[in-house]
Motif scaffolding. Structure first.
Motif, PDB file in Angstrom:
ATOM      1  N   ASN A   7       0.854  -1.200   0.000  1.00 50.59           N
ATOM      2  CA  ASN A   7       0.000   0.000   0.000  1.00 50.59           C
ATOM      3  C   ASN A   7       0.890   1.251   0.000  1.00 50.59           C
ATOM      4  OD1 ASN A   7      -2.142   1.709   0.100  1.00 50.59           O
ATOM      5  ND2 ASN A   7      -2.725   1.261   2.216  1.00 50.59           N
ATOM      6  N   PRO A   8       0.997   1.935  -1.153  1.00 53.28           N
ATOM      7  CA  PRO A   8       1.854   3.131  -1.213  1.00 53.28           C
ATOM      8  C   PRO A   8       1.345   4.241  -0.291  1.00 53.28           C
ATOM      9  CG  PRO A   8       1.266   2.360  -3.398  1.00 53.28           C
ATOM     10  CD  PRO A   8       0.383   1.637  -2.438  1.00 53.28           C
ATOM     11  N   ILE A   9       2.297   5.087   0.165  1.00 56.28           N
ATOM     12  CA  ILE A   9       1.980   6.246   1.016  1.00 56.28           C
ATOM     13  C   ILE A   9       2.125   7.500   0.180  1.00 56.28           C
ATOM     14  CG2 ILE A   9       2.623   7.537   3.082  1.00 56.28           C
ATOM     15  CD1 ILE A   9       3.845   4.969   4.186  1.00 56.28           C
ATOM     16  N   ALA A  10       1.199   8.419   0.346  1.00 58.37           N
ATOM     17  CA  ALA A  10       1.291   9.696  -0.376  1.00 58.37           C
ATOM     18  C   ALA A  10       2.611  10.384  -0.036  1.00 58.37           C
ATOM     19  CB  ALA A  10       0.114  10.592  -0.011  1.00 58.37           C
ATOM     20  N   GLY A  11       3.310  10.820  -1.057  1.00 60.39           N
ATOM     21  CA  GLY A  11       4.579  11.507  -0.853  1.00 60.39           C
ATOM     22  C   GLY A  11       5.777  10.591  -0.884  1.00 60.39           C
TER      23      GLY A  11
END
Length: 609
Positions: A158-162
């Motif tokens: 799950n990618p994180i914003a930024g």
């Protein structure tokens, strides 16, 4: 002196002129007046303290949740440095404490996993997980990753914003193994189709839901000539053929229909919400056509067929067992009527099935007791008329039924696996009988493809020769072209082993296969037997005479004897003699008879020698 005034608040108690009195009677210092700014500061401090307490409690709960999660959890920044991981993640990969500290590089963790045997098997697939997520616009993705130690880990990325990402790691090895066991319990491991268990489950559910207007159908399918493919081309080709058949059958049905494999070459199709006979008949025709189309398997062009039996509920049964049994009875009828057909169940078909079951039991009893007979048909020299040999023909005097021709029970012997014992008996009996004949008269034994592929064949032939004392050159083994297809290397090895025993090898039914001349290239046969269909055509306009002449010329050039089968007229014999055919056999020259009649066959004929 006036009266003292009472303590308390007088009428001027709240006035500005009132003076506060301290503990010792001295005037009290005045308190500084509260201001809006100081009140706000105090309120801010209280709010901050409460927030810190709430954050501390939240962190405590978060740490407890992380520590007690059954799945591994890790968080990395945009430079693949560890931000945090939980205890389950550490245990999953046996990470030392130093590799769980914030700032640890992911590559350091992976290096440890390589050293300890818990690294991914497919590094490309593993590294593609974040790439695929990025290509999907930062979507959450989940993949199963195989590890070198045999475990399977489900990684949810799950990618994180930024930048960076959070990933969960779950060991699903046992879950997948249990699911595979459940799947295997209900599916055929070779084709992936539902097996008997799942078929019964779906059939029972469909019958429970059925309505008077819903005429459920069951089609039992048996492959024609599949055993011949297995025997001649080998089981790997047979397995691939079954997979191909499964694919073709599945392509003929709807999504809610079921195609199941019960074992061997037997399939069943369930139409749970059909319209009765018409729909089943249409499907059966399509299945027969589809299966009858040539298959390309491992470089072989294979043609088989399908026989189909159909039962329709509720007329032919309203429970699973009788419905399947009746479809199977209809299949018996389809096979008995020439194969490649479909038949619907009819009352009375059970009698035919019962007759076949009795035939099989009687055949087993006969094989066990060796109650077969051999009849011998003479083979004569076309020029001199002398008997040069006899072909052994298997006969069965079935109790209560009389003499049964081999064509009526050999197929059943092959289906039931009895053929190997039958062939061994025939070879031994023929050698024993021929040993009493005048030399150099030969005996010919036709080998089934199953017998030819048997690893015990050479030993059985050697034993029969030794036990009978027959000169090996007087035994002639006939094989069909089908026995040579498939594993040519193995077939040639068997032929050379037989040749080393000193026996003669004949190629039977020459001209009926797709690669007759190719057989002659593979091996030097002692004899080639021309199929009766060409002999029957000698008296008619057409190419048969030219073909027979060409085979005879080929025999003269390559050094093998040519024998014509099925000679029934004097004209045919005259033409064969003229065209150079060496020997012949057929009703004109002598019918087959039991062993005790062989001496009379020599009466009036010249013996070779």
């Amino acid at each position: 002196m006036g009266k003292p005034r009472p303590h308390g608040l007088g009428s001027d108690a709240g006035s500005a002129s009132a003076t506060a009195v301290g503990r010792h009677g001295a005037p009290a210092k005045p308190r500084p007046a509260s201001t809006p700014t100081s009140l706000r500061r105090a309120q801010d401090r209280i709010t901050q303290a409460a927030a810190e307490l709430a954050l501390a409690e939240q962190n405590r709960r978060f740490d407890a949740a992380l520590s007690n999660m059954p799945h591994g959890l890790c968080m990395f920044d945009d430079e693949t440095r560890l931000i945090l991981c939980n205890a389950a993640y550490r245990r999953l990969y046996a990470l030392p404490e130093r590799l769980t500290r914030p700032g640890t590089q992911l590559q350091d963790i992976l290096n440890h996993r390589i050293a300890t045997g818990s690294a991914p098997v497919d590094w490309v697939e593993y590294r593609d997980i974040p790439i695929e997520s990025a290509l999907r616009g930062g979507d959450l993705i989940s993949r199963h990753v195989q590890l070198a130690d045999g475990r399977t880990i489900q990684i949810t990325h799950n990618p994180i914003a930024g930048g960076g990402y959070v990933a969960s790691h779950e060991d699903v090895t046992e879950i997948l193994a249990a699911a595979a066991d459940r799947h295997l319990a209900r599916h055929d491991p070779l084709t992936g189709l539902p097996n008997r268990v799942l078929l019964h489950e779906r059939l029972n559910r469909a019958l429970a839901r059925s309505r008077p207007t819903n005429r459920l159908s069951v089609l039992c399918i048996d492959l024609d000539h599949f055993k011949e493919v297995n025997d001649t081309l080998g089981h790997p080709v047979g397995d691939d053929l079954l997979r191909a058949v499964a694919g073709r059958l599945s392509a003929c049905v709807r999504e809610n229909d079921t195609v199941a494999r019960l074992g061997g070459d037997e399939f069943v199709i369930l139409l749970p919400d059909g319209q009765g006979r018409r729909q089943a008949e249409t499907l059966a025709r399509r299945l027969i056509e589809t299966v009858g189309t040539v298959f390309e398997i491992q470089g072989h062009r294979i043609r088989i067929g399908a026989s189909i039996g159909v039962a329709v509920s509720p007329d032919d049964g309203d429970h699973a067992e009788p419905l399947l049994a009746n479809a199977d009875l209809a299949l018996y009828r389809a096979k008995a009527e020439g194969r490649g057909t479909a038949r619907f169940f009819e009352p009375g078909m059970d009698a035919l099935a019962e007759a076949r079951r009795k035939l099989e039991q009687d055949l087993r009893d006969t094989v066990q007791a060796e109650r077969f007979e051999l009849h011998y048909q003479p083979e004569v020299d076309t020029r001199t008329g002398a008997i040069v040999g006899f072909e052994a023909l298997l006969r069965w005097k079935r109790p209560g039924h009389g003499m049964v021709a081999a064509a009526d029970f050999i197929a059943l012997a092959e289906e039931t696996g009895l053929i190997a014992r039958v062939d061994d008996w025939v070879i031994a009996r023929a050698c024993a009988d021929a040993a009493s004949w005048p030399e150099p008269v030969r005996v010919a034994v036709n080998l089934s493809p199953t017998a030819f592929r048997s690893p015990a064949l050479v030993e059985a032939v050697a034993r029969a020769l030794a036990d009978s004392g027959l000169v090996p050159a007087r035994l002639e083994l006939e094989i069909g072209e089908a026995a040579l297809r498939g594993d040519e290397e193995r077939a040639l090895a068997i032929l050379h082993q037989l040749r080393a025993l000193g026996v003669r090898i004949a190629l039977d039914d020459f001209g009926t296969g797709y690669a007759s001349l190719g057989c002659l290239r593979l091996f030097t046969f002692n004899k080639v037997k021309i199929d009766p269909s060409f002999i029957a055509g000698l008296s008619q306009p057409g190419p048969c005479a030219a073909i027979v002449k060409a085979v005879a010329d080929l025999g003269a050039a390559l050094g093998f004897v040519t024998t014509a089968e099925g000679v029934e007229t004097a004209d045919q014999l005259a033409q064969l003699r003229e065209q150079g055919c060496d020997t012949a056999q057929g009703y004109l020259l002598g019918r087959a008879g039991p062993a005790d009649e062989v001496p009379t066959q020599f009466a009036g004929r010249r013996r070779p020698g």
